[in-house]
Design an enzyme around this catalytic site. Structure first.
Site, short mmCIF file in Angstrom:
data_model
loop_
_atom_site.label_atom_id
_atom_site.label_comp_id
_atom_site.label_asym_id
_atom_site.label_seq_id
_atom_site.Cartn_x
_atom_site.Cartn_y
_atom_site.Cartn_z
N ARG A 1 0.78 -1.24 0.00
CA ARG A 1 0.00 0.00 0.00
C ARG A 1 0.82 1.29 0.00
O ARG A 1 0.25 2.37 0.08
CB ARG A 1 -0.99 0.03 1.17
CG ARG A 1 -1.94 -1.13 1.17
CD ARG A 1 -3.09 -0.98 2.09
NE ARG A 1 -2.77 -0.51 3.41
CZ ARG A 1 -3.66 -0.09 4.28
NH1 ARG A 1 -4.93 -0.08 3.96
NH2 ARG A 1 -3.32 0.32 5.47
N ASP A 2 2.13 1.20 -0.11
CA ASP A 2 2.95 2.41 -0.22
C ASP A 2 4.13 2.16 -1.15
O ASP A 2 5.29 2.46 -0.82
CB ASP A 2 3.42 2.89 1.15
CG ASP A 2 4.00 4.30 1.12
OD1 ASP A 2 3.69 5.05 0.16
OD2 ASP A 2 4.74 4.66 2.04
N VAL A 3 3.85 1.59 -2.31
CA VAL A 3 4.89 1.31 -3.29
C VAL A 3 5.29 2.64 -3.93
O VAL A 3 4.46 3.36 -4.47
CB VAL A 3 4.39 0.32 -4.37
CG1 VAL A 3 5.44 0.10 -5.43
CG2 VAL A 3 3.98 -1.00 -3.72
N SER B 1 1.58 6.97 -0.63
CA SER B 1 2.08 8.22 -1.20
C SER B 1 1.20 8.61 -2.38
O SER B 1 1.06 7.87 -3.35
CB SER B 1 3.53 8.04 -1.63
OG SER B 1 4.31 7.73 -0.50
N ASN C 1 10.76 3.05 -1.56
CA ASN C 1 10.54 1.76 -0.91
C ASN C 1 11.01 0.58 -1.75
O ASN C 1 10.68 -0.57 -1.47
CB ASN C 1 9.08 1.60 -0.51
CG ASN C 1 8.71 2.52 0.63
OD1 ASN C 1 9.57 2.96 1.38
ND2 ASN C 1 7.43 2.82 0.75
#
Length: 166
Positions: free
Chosen positions: A72-74, A113, A78
Site C-alpha cells: 500500500r505504499d509502493v 504516497s 521503498n
C-alpha cells in the site's frame, strides 16, 4: 520471508529524553533506494538498470500478496537496490493483511504516497489490495525509465483533482 523483501526481525518502543520512538529492526542492506538513484538521474535510468528492478520488486510484492500482505505504499523510496544487484521491497509500515477490516485505513481514507496511489483510493472505502500495489509499481517503473510521473498536474489545478482525473 522472501529474498525480494527486506527481512524484519522485530520492533520495540524506545523511551528516551525526546519521547517515545518506534524502532524497527530489519536486515542490514547496503545500497540505495530507487529514489536516491533517480535523484542523481532525474531524466530516468537506463533500461539495463531498471530491468532488474522490474524483475525483483514485483516478485517481492507477489510474495507478500501470496502471504496475504498488501504493501500500500509502493514508491521509489521503498524499492531498495543492493550493491550486489539484488532488489528488495522495504517499508511495510502501511501494509495490511488480506481480510483485515477496512478501518485499517486512516480516517481520511488515504494510505501511501499520493502520486503512486491507485485511483480506487479516491473513491473512499478502499483499503488497498494486490492490484493497487501493481498500479503503484507501474507508476514507479514509468518514473524510473522516464524520470517523470505518467501524468502531470496542470498549472492552477489542485493535485487531488488531477489524481481523480487520471
Amino acid at each position: 520471508r522472501h529474498q525480494k523483501v527486506a527481512r524484519y526481525y522485530g520492533a520495540f518502543v524506545h523511551r528516551g529524553a525526546f519521547g517515545e520512538s518506534l524502532v524497527v529492526v530489519q536486515e542490514y542492506l547496503e545500497g540505495e533506494t530507487l529514489k536516491e538513484m533517480l535523484q542523481r538521474s532525474p531524466k530516468g535510468l537506463d533500461a539495463d538498470v531498471v530491468l532488474p528492478v522490474v524483475d525483483g520488486a514485483p516478485a517481492g510484492l507477489a510474495a507478500a500478496a501470496s502471504a496475504g500482505v498488501y504493501h500500500r505504499d509502493v514508491k521509489p523510496g521503498n524499492v531498495f537496490v543492493c550493491r550486489d544487484g539484488r532488489v528488495k521491497m522495504i517499508d511495510f509500515e502501511s501494509a495490511r493483511f488480506a481480510g483485515s477490516p477496512s478501518d485499517a485505513t486512516p480516517e481520511d481514507g488515504f494510505c501511501g504516497s499520493f502520486n503512486y496511489m491507485a485511483p480506487e483510493f479516491a473513491e473512499g472505502g478502499f483499503s488497498g489490495d494486490e492490484l493497487s500495489d501493481v498500479f503503484s509499481m507501474g507508476v514507479v517503473f514509468h518514473e524510473a525509465l522516464c524520470g517523470t510521473l505518467p501524468y502531470a498536474v496542470r498549472a492552477g489545478e489542485k493535485p487531488d483533482l488531477a489524481f481523480v482525473a487520471r
